[in-house]
Design a protein around this motif. Sequence first.
Motif, mmCIF file in Angstrom:
data_model
loop_
_atom_site.group_PDB
_atom_site.id
_atom_site.type_symbol
_atom_site.label_atom_id
_atom_site.label_comp_id
_atom_site.label_asym_id
_atom_site.label_seq_id
_atom_site.Cartn_x
_atom_site.Cartn_y
_atom_site.Cartn_z
ATOM 1 N N GLY A 75 0.644 -1.239 0.101
ATOM 2 C CA GLY A 75 -0.135 0.017 -0.223
ATOM 3 C C GLY A 75 0.807 1.100 -0.136
ATOM 4 O O GLY A 75 0.411 2.228 -0.768
ATOM 5 N N LEU A 76 1.860 1.258 0.981
ATOM 6 C CA LEU A 76 2.863 2.508 0.908
ATOM 7 C C LEU A 76 3.311 2.732 -0.129
ATOM 8 O O LEU A 76 3.735 3.643 -0.981
ATOM 9 C CB LEU A 76 3.705 2.434 2.109
ATOM 10 N N GLY A 77 3.660 1.392 -1.108
ATOM 11 C CA GLY A 77 4.418 1.390 -2.444
ATOM 12 C C GLY A 77 3.646 2.320 -3.329
ATOM 13 O O GLY A 77 3.791 3.017 -4.350
ATOM 14 N N LYS A 78 2.265 1.858 -3.572
ATOM 15 C CA LYS A 78 1.437 2.295 -4.458
ATOM 16 C C LYS A 78 1.118 4.018 -4.141
ATOM 17 O O LYS A 78 1.176 4.512 -4.995
ATOM 18 C CB LYS A 78 -0.097 1.651 -4.332
ATOM 19 N N LEU A 79 1.446 4.199 -2.803
ATOM 20 C CA LEU A 79 1.206 5.662 -2.601
ATOM 21 C C LEU A 79 2.580 6.347 -2.783
ATOM 22 O O LEU A 79 2.405 7.564 -2.469
ATOM 23 C CB LEU A 79 0.694 5.761 -1.082
ATOM 24 N N GLY A 80 3.596 5.739 -3.084
ATOM 25 C CA GLY A 80 4.873 6.635 -3.699
ATOM 26 C C GLY A 80 5.839 6.660 -2.789
ATOM 27 O O GLY A 80 7.038 7.245 -2.991
ATOM 28 N N ILE A 81 5.895 5.697 -1.712
ATOM 29 C CA ILE A 81 7.096 5.340 -1.091
ATOM 30 C C ILE A 81 7.967 4.363 -1.831
ATOM 31 O O ILE A 81 7.452 3.422 -2.067
ATOM 32 C CB ILE A 81 6.714 4.793 0.423
ATOM 33 N N ASP A 82 9.244 4.889 -2.381
ATOM 34 C CA ASP A 82 9.924 4.185 -3.193
ATOM 35 C C ASP A 82 10.749 2.850 -2.594
ATOM 36 O O ASP A 82 10.766 2.970 -1.540
ATOM 37 C CB ASP A 82 10.829 4.976 -4.239
ATOM 38 N N ASN A 83 11.331 2.165 -3.319
ATOM 39 C CA ASN A 83 11.987 0.902 -2.982
ATOM 40 C C ASN A 83 13.015 1.024 -1.822
ATOM 41 O O ASN A 83 12.928 0.568 -0.724
ATOM 42 C CB ASN A 83 12.576 0.242 -3.904
ATOM 43 N N ASP A 84 13.767 2.267 -2.017
ATOM 44 C CA ASP A 84 14.816 2.564 -1.017
ATOM 45 C C ASP A 84 14.296 2.909 0.158
ATOM 46 O O ASP A 84 14.591 2.631 1.194
ATOM 47 C CB ASP A 84 15.679 3.678 -1.499
ATOM 48 N N GLU A 85 13.171 3.542 0.146
ATOM 49 C CA GLU A 85 12.542 4.131 1.248
ATOM 50 C C GLU A 85 11.685 2.824 1.885
ATOM 51 O O GLU A 85 11.928 2.804 3.332
ATOM 52 C CB GLU A 85 11.562 5.216 0.923
ATOM 53 N N LEU A 86 11.107 2.003 1.287
ATOM 54 C CA LEU A 86 10.651 0.832 1.882
ATOM 55 C C LEU A 86 11.643 0.106 2.763
ATOM 56 O O LEU A 86 11.329 -0.313 3.717
ATOM 57 C CB LEU A 86 9.921 0.046 1.004
ATOM 58 N N ASN A 223 13.422 4.031 23.656
ATOM 59 C CA ASN A 223 12.558 2.920 24.065
ATOM 60 C C ASN A 223 13.559 2.369 25.211
ATOM 61 O O ASN A 223 14.351 2.956 26.165
ATOM 62 C CB ASN A 223 12.793 1.689 23.107
ATOM 63 N N GLU A 224 13.260 1.046 25.738
ATOM 64 C CA GLU A 224 13.670 0.514 26.983
ATOM 65 C C GLU A 224 15.142 0.206 26.888
ATOM 66 O O GLU A 224 16.006 0.057 28.041
ATOM 67 C CB GLU A 224 13.177 -0.992 27.227
ATOM 68 N N TYR A 225 15.683 0.339 25.770
ATOM 69 C CA TYR A 225 17.267 0.407 25.661
ATOM 70 C C TYR A 225 18.080 1.574 25.835
ATOM 71 O O TYR A 225 19.018 1.921 25.447
ATOM 72 C CB TYR A 225 17.864 -0.220 24.339
ATOM 73 N N ASP A 226 17.156 2.645 26.031
ATOM 74 C CA ASP A 226 17.487 4.028 26.151
ATOM 75 C C ASP A 226 18.001 4.688 24.725
ATOM 76 O O ASP A 226 18.901 5.252 24.505
ATOM 77 C CB ASP A 226 18.482 4.350 27.283
ATOM 78 N N GLU A 227 17.270 4.055 23.669
ATOM 79 C CA GLU A 227 17.714 4.548 22.401
ATOM 80 C C GLU A 227 16.559 4.865 21.566
ATOM 81 O O GLU A 227 15.434 4.415 22.318
ATOM 82 C CB GLU A 227 18.203 3.379 21.513
ATOM 83 N N LYS A 228 16.511 5.479 20.412
ATOM 84 C CA LYS A 228 15.564 5.953 19.653
ATOM 85 C C LYS A 228 14.950 4.851 19.024
ATOM 86 O O LYS A 228 15.684 4.224 18.215
ATOM 87 C CB LYS A 228 15.886 7.068 18.804
ATOM 88 N N SER A 229 13.929 4.342 19.118
ATOM 89 C CA SER A 229 13.180 3.453 18.308
ATOM 90 C C SER A 229 13.436 3.734 16.640
ATOM 91 O O SER A 229 12.949 4.906 16.158
ATOM 92 C CB SER A 229 11.782 2.884 18.520
ATOM 93 N N GLU A 230 13.751 2.592 15.845
ATOM 94 C CA GLU A 230 13.959 3.049 14.615
ATOM 95 C C GLU A 230 13.043 3.343 13.633
ATOM 96 O O GLU A 230 11.853 2.735 13.872
ATOM 97 C CB GLU A 230 14.906 1.751 14.017
ATOM 98 N N SER A 231 12.953 4.343 13.047
ATOM 99 C CA SER A 231 11.731 4.972 12.228
ATOM 100 C C SER A 231 12.129 4.931 10.749
ATOM 101 O O SER A 231 13.387 5.511 10.488
ATOM 102 C CB SER A 231 11.685 6.559 12.972
ATOM 103 N N PRO A 232 11.103 4.582 9.901
ATOM 104 C CA PRO A 232 11.446 4.827 8.552
ATOM 105 C C PRO A 232 11.533 6.114 8.092
ATOM 106 O O PRO A 232 11.133 7.135 8.580
ATOM 107 C CB PRO A 232 10.375 4.072 8.048
ATOM 108 N N LEU A 233 12.530 6.315 7.042
ATOM 109 C CA LEU A 233 12.685 7.551 6.448
ATOM 110 C C LEU A 233 12.270 7.593 4.738
ATOM 111 O O LEU A 233 12.447 6.818 4.207
ATOM 112 C CB LEU A 233 14.354 7.854 6.506
ATOM 113 N N VAL A 234 12.167 9.087 4.556
ATOM 114 C CA VAL A 234 11.777 9.191 3.121
ATOM 115 C C VAL A 234 13.095 10.255 2.424
ATOM 116 O O VAL A 234 13.554 11.121 3.399
ATOM 117 C CB VAL A 234 10.491 9.752 2.620
#
Length: 508
Positions: A75-86, A223-234
């Motif tokens: 769904g995200l792909g069809k809405l324009g999130i490209d392969n690298d971003e996915l 998060n509980e490791y005191d790190e930022k939970s990984e977030s997808p990027l565009v």
Amino acid sequence: MKENIASSQFQVEDIQSFIYLGYRDLKSSAYLLCRFNKEAIEEARKWLKHNLNFIQTLDKDLGENALNIAFTKEGLGKLGIDNDELHTFSIPFIEGMTARQKILGDFEQNDPANWKWGNEKEDSAVDMLLLVFGKDPAALEKKIDSLEFNSDHINLVYRVDSAFRDKEHFGFRDGITDVTTEGFLSHYLNRHPDNEHSGKAKFWNIHRDDVLKDGEVLLGYTNEYDEKSESPLVKLESKYLSHNRSDSQTSFKSDFGRNGTYLVFRQLDQDVSSFWSYADEQAKASNIEGMDAQYIASKMVGRLPDGTSFISKDENISGYVKEDPDGLKCPFASHVRRSNPRDSMIQGKPEESLKAVRNHRIIRRGRSYGVGISDARDMKEFIKDAIAASSVDKGSRGLNFICFNADISQQFEFIQQNWINNPKFLGLYNDPDPLVASLPVNGKTFSIPDQPFRKRLELQKNFVTVVGGAYFFMPGLNAIRYLVHKESIVSISNDEGKSFIDIGLSIY
Ligand code: HEM
């Protein structure tokens, strides 16, 4: 470029509410599994744009109905999130639930090839999940009508209706242990300082072990490791998204994932009649006084049908080690004890265990589907009805299991693989979860520690069957705004072709 989103605070206006609120007052619900028509994606975008303002977020009061939205990778792909971003999303999400078959143990009756939706079969692939809620069936239908679907743009692949019930179909109270996070808890208590009926009491009573750092659920938070939970990027810069500051060299400019979370959906059919017939047969075969069907079934679940814990006087279970080191009250193999082992995850190290399990918690939002096997409120009558139904009942019923987590592999999949399906967990020998294991359980056992001898029951079949499922991403509202406005984002590349700016967008 100006950063329009403060990064430290809990952004209630951007967070979809179903994550944190179970909508207990909105008892009727429909989960609409949809697919975009690729040829008409701009129309689908327009539809999303139109419905944006109706998505329920934490800053809005809950009315008679609610809408929340999540997307698959396709769904995200069809809405324009490209392969690298996915590929900046987490691996389980990118691979999809069916590809995780080995990890999840989805074989034989649970094989994705047999699923009603979410597998590779033509017409069963899903792009978007609409979660629609109403205070009653009429409010629900009114809300669905107001969505004004046009099947030229968005096809309905499958609709499954669910209801919020006091008890799941086997007859046990569910949703007792509820996980929340620090940011939500302080927002909620600030917003409802005095209202007795707001559900405040529930949150005041929530056990401290069930309050996690926000990053265990939401992406982009600590998060509980005191790190930022990984977030997808565009790659585009956008006024809707905060700037990706993690690495100035990267071509990914914006944080798409912030305030979003991964949604796991498994449609789980429950064979209620077989479950109670099994418990009854085992009780009769044991010929021990007091050991009836309800006793066996409760030991399998790890709580009594009304939710009473075997361990503590109230519903909260703080730990097992002191109260029940040998599993004489709540068997090690039971569903509840193994799906959150609390202080007994690492043998002999209760404090370390309590800390370690915090990385493997989920927010559960399951709702039942199908008609119950019996209306009887009295448990003895209910069990009688359930057993009697075995030859006549052809109904399909079960749990639309939904959970939220920031890291599917460390949270949902970890619980499913290492705790629920693992026959050797907690020093057991051949005992998977007797209630919900997805691996074939035939030939395995269920041990009830007892004195002078433990009882060991042969498991004969799985009472729960996976009939559909997928991994979704539930974005924050700004990320959806970014998706629907993407067509109007003009990209101007610099010399290296890496940086982009957006122009002319209006914020709702
Ligand atoms: C049809 C399938 C299922 C049924 C009927 C079921 C039923 C229950 C019941 C009755 C409880 C006790 C009530 C409570 O503590 O809230 C419970 C707790 C729980 N279940 Fe399930 N469940 C099912 C599937 C799953 C799955 C697939 C998972 C995860 C992979 C899961 C994870 C949990 C967890 C984490 C708890 C809370 C344990 C605790 O913190 O004490 N359940 N379930």
